[in-house]
Scaffold this active site. Structure first.
Site, PDB file in Angstrom:
ATOM      1  N   GLY A 266      73.679  40.914  43.270  1.00  0.00           N
ATOM      2  CA  GLY A 266      73.888  42.322  43.539  1.00  0.00           C
ATOM      3  C   GLY A 266      73.161  43.227  42.560  1.00  0.00           C
TER       4      GLY A 266
ATOM      5  CG  HIS B  56      47.631  58.032  72.024  1.00  0.00           C
ATOM      6  ND1 HIS B  56      47.288  59.333  72.306  1.00  0.00           N
ATOM      7  CD2 HIS B  56      48.099  57.501  73.178  1.00  0.00           C
ATOM      8  CE1 HIS B  56      47.548  59.594  73.569  1.00  0.00           C
ATOM      9  NE2 HIS B  56      48.037  58.501  74.128  1.00  0.00           N
TER      10      HIS B  56
ATOM     11  CB  CYS C  45      71.200  36.150  44.315  1.00  0.00           C
ATOM     12  SG  CYS C  45      70.042  37.310  43.587  1.00  0.00           S
TER      13      CYS C  45
ATOM     14  CE  LYS D 173      68.608  33.678  57.884  1.00  0.00           C
ATOM     15  NZ  LYS D 173      67.697  33.878  59.019  1.00  0.00           N
TER      16      LYS D 173
ATOM     17  CD  GLU E  71      61.970  39.240  65.779  1.00  0.00           C
ATOM     18  OE1 GLU E  71      62.353  38.183  65.249  1.00  0.00           O
ATOM     19  OE2 GLU E  71      62.155  40.360  65.239  1.00  0.00           O
TER      20      GLU E  71
END
Length: 617
Positions: free
Chosen positions: A104, A513, A2, A612, A490
């Protein structure tokens, strides 16, 4: 997640609000809107489920103008992406008309909603935001002005929030409040502003005031005032932002992720500036108390989320091998929900690009409580000097990545790694495990790092060719060993978040495995092959993949002697970079994800469902 922009100006502020929303698009959103006061001092709002550009066209068609307004990009939490749930929220009855935007989550919204329903309020959305709007409205109806109403409402709210709200009956004011979510004041010559971050206001001002948790602020054309949670009025310092409009513009690049990937040699050099010109490494880089703290450190706890968590995983290898200090790495969002065993003399490290990551801030607060009385110290490595994380930590190291707009983190990751390696050397030196000769060797490697990164980026044409082979793939497997396993993690994260290809990463020794069952001719396997002590082990793992007809794509150091063959594609990086090799091997994985996303036609900088700045839990 937001974004908020609000303005009280002497000129038409609608273009400024739209420009601010465009600057905040990187935060992620699924709806957007602008609320404003008409010339007749009536509240009005425009909303859209499309991009900000569509909202702008919608507004331009109506030739709207206003001197007071609030604007918002919403990332859905309570209630699906729909116009009824889009901000601004309006409460209009009994002679009071409010318009509010909110970032929020309000945790006690159900309880307050029940009270408001009993008081006769109706709800048109599923959002916690509408609950807050009606609550403030109720206080205004009782006779309070907007500033006092927001202050009183803030005492009722539990959770994280940043808000901007205006009232038709007080047409020259906007009130804001923050608790846990970022909000700042922009101080301008033609008005005053509120925003989630500075980038939204750069076209108008670089003078900003950072609000603290619990602050309630009122802005008008030529003044503002701040009230703390205890009711007292305070003055806070005005800072001049170092950001420039050029720093948040695309320039000649097609996407922010591409721009930020190629900025990495420069921003790593900036981050290492105080190190590269020094003859020795100093703990003062982390604060005046760092020397004493590091001498007493017996254990390290690192808290981070997402990409920052992967940086922390690399740091564990570095610190334990070079400084010989035990390190525990925790996912911040999980750490505070389990019973952990605190250890004395622990250095608690938090990593975050924005410094406003809700899970990491909450984990830091929990770690402080758990380690209370055990001589623990906190250190934050962050890119934003006035962020909540920095303010709540005793020691700090500021990376100098500059603004990162693309949702998929690139330069924030490599600057964090650079900072963590500097920390490793400082700790090792203080603990007596770093000789003068080794210190000089590592400093020389750090000085050379930006140039080495630039050389790796020259491999882009070869990676573009590889990306063509990934366009129609649905799955991918990433392999690494030792310190390069987190880099494989990553790489998988980058591919999945911007291309929507399902990608997994494994320590290559784990193939037998379970993951080997996935391998066939349709499963591309991306491997990181540095010339380190595990290279022969890795080669055996890669043979296991080829024996199952898996297609191998290998990023190898030049001296590993891995040759291209049928089903084996190899791109050679420069010579092995020692402990800094993970940073160099990160870059081609970023480029592979980027060019695959471009080839697949996805929204590279704003991938679906992601944001983000994760400012809610």
């Amino acid at each position: 997640m937001c974004g908020i922009v609000a303005a009280v100006g002497s000129n038409n502020i609608i273009p400024l609000l739209i420009d601010g929303l465009k600057k905040l698009e990187y935060r992620g959103y699924d709806s957007t809107g602008v609320g404003y006061l008409t010339a007749n001092h009536e509240v009005a709002a425009e909303r859209s489920l499309e991009r900000v550009a569509q909202l702008e066209a919608q507004i331009n068609t109506k030739q709207l103008a206003a001197q007071v307004g609030v604007a918002h990009t919403r990332w859905a939490t309570h209630g699906a992406p729909a116009l009824r749930n889009a901000h601004p929220m309006v409460s209009n009855s009994k002679g009071v008309s409010l318009c509010l935007v909110h970032n929020g989550i309000i945790e006690n919204h159900d309880e307050i909603r029940t009270e408001l329903l009993e008081a006769g309020y109706t709800f048109t959305s599923e959002t916690d935001t509408e609950v807050m709007t009606h609550l403030i409205h109720q206080y205004c109806v009782s006779g309070l002005d907007l500033y006092e109403a927001v202050y009183q409402a803030s005492k009722r709210l539990k959770g994280l929030y940043a808000i901007a709200v205006m009232r038709a009956e007080e047409p020259h004011h906007i009130v804001g409040a923050r608790h846990g979510a970022p909000l700042l004041i922009g101080v301008g010559e033609r008005g005053n502003y509120l925003a989630s971050d500075t980038s939204a206001l750069l076209s108008e001002t670089r003078q900003v005031v950072y609000l603290e948790d619990g602050d309630v602020v009122e802005i008008c054309l030529d003044a503002y005032r701040i009230r703390t949670a205890d009711g007292s009025f305070v003055e806070r310092d005005v800072h001049e932002s170092e950001l420039s409009a050029d720093a948040v513009s695309l320039g000649l690049y097609s996407h922010y992720m591409q721009k930020e990937t190629f900025e990495q040699p420069e921003v790593v050099a900036n981050t290492l500036q105080m190190v590269s010109g020094a003859q020795s490494i100093s703990p003062l880089l982390f604060g005046t108390q760092a020397d004493d703290v590091f001498r007493n450190t017996q254990n390290i706890l690192i808290l981070a989320c997402g990409t920052s968590y992967h940086a922390a995983m690399v740091a564990r290898y570095w610190i334990e091998e070079v400084a010989h200090i035990p390190v525990n790495v925790e996912i911040a969002s999980e750490y505070r929900y389990r019973t952990s065993v605190p250890l004395p003399n622990t250095l608690i490290i938090t990593l975050s690009q924005s410094g406003e990551t809700a899970d990491t801030i909450a984990a830091l607060q929990h770690a402080k409580n758990v380690h209370n009385g055990l001589a623990a110290t906190t250190l934050s490595i962050c890119n934003v000097p006035e962020s909540a994380l920095i303010r709540q930590s005793q020691l700090r190291f500021l990376t100098r990545a500059g603004p990162e707009i693309g949702v998929a983190s690139t330069k924030a990751f490599t600057t964090q790694l650079s900072a963590l390696f500097v920390l490793t050397l400082v700790l090792a030196k203080i603990k007596g495990s770093l000789s003068v000769a080794k210190e000089e060797e590592y400093l020389n490697q750090l000085r050379h790092l930006p140039a080495a990164m630039a050389q790796v980026l020259l491999l882009e044409p070869q990676i573009i060719e590889w990306a063509k082979s990934f366009v129609d793939k649905q799955h991918a497997l990433f392999l690494g060993r030792g310190i390069h396993w987190p880099i494989a993690m990553e790489g998988a994260l980058k591919l999945k978040e911007i291309t929507y290809i399902h990608a997994e990463s494994y320590a290559a020794g784990e193939l037998k495995h379970g993951p080997l069952a996935l391998v066939d001719e349709r499963m591309p396997v991306i491997a990181i092959a540095p010339n380190d002590t595990l290279i022969e082990k890795l080669k055996s793992n890669l043979q296991e993949v080829r024996a199952r007809s898996g297609e191998l794509y290998i990023f190898a150091d030049r001296d590993t002697f891995i040759e291209p063959a049928e089903g084996v594609h190899v791109i050679n990086l420069p010579d092995h970079a020692g402990f800094l090799s993970p940073i160099l091997h990160t870059l081609p994985l970023q480029l592979l994800a980027y060019h695959t996303a471009v080839a697949r036609g996805t929204d590279v900088d704003k991938p679906r469902n992601l944001a983000k700045s994760v400012t809610v839990e």
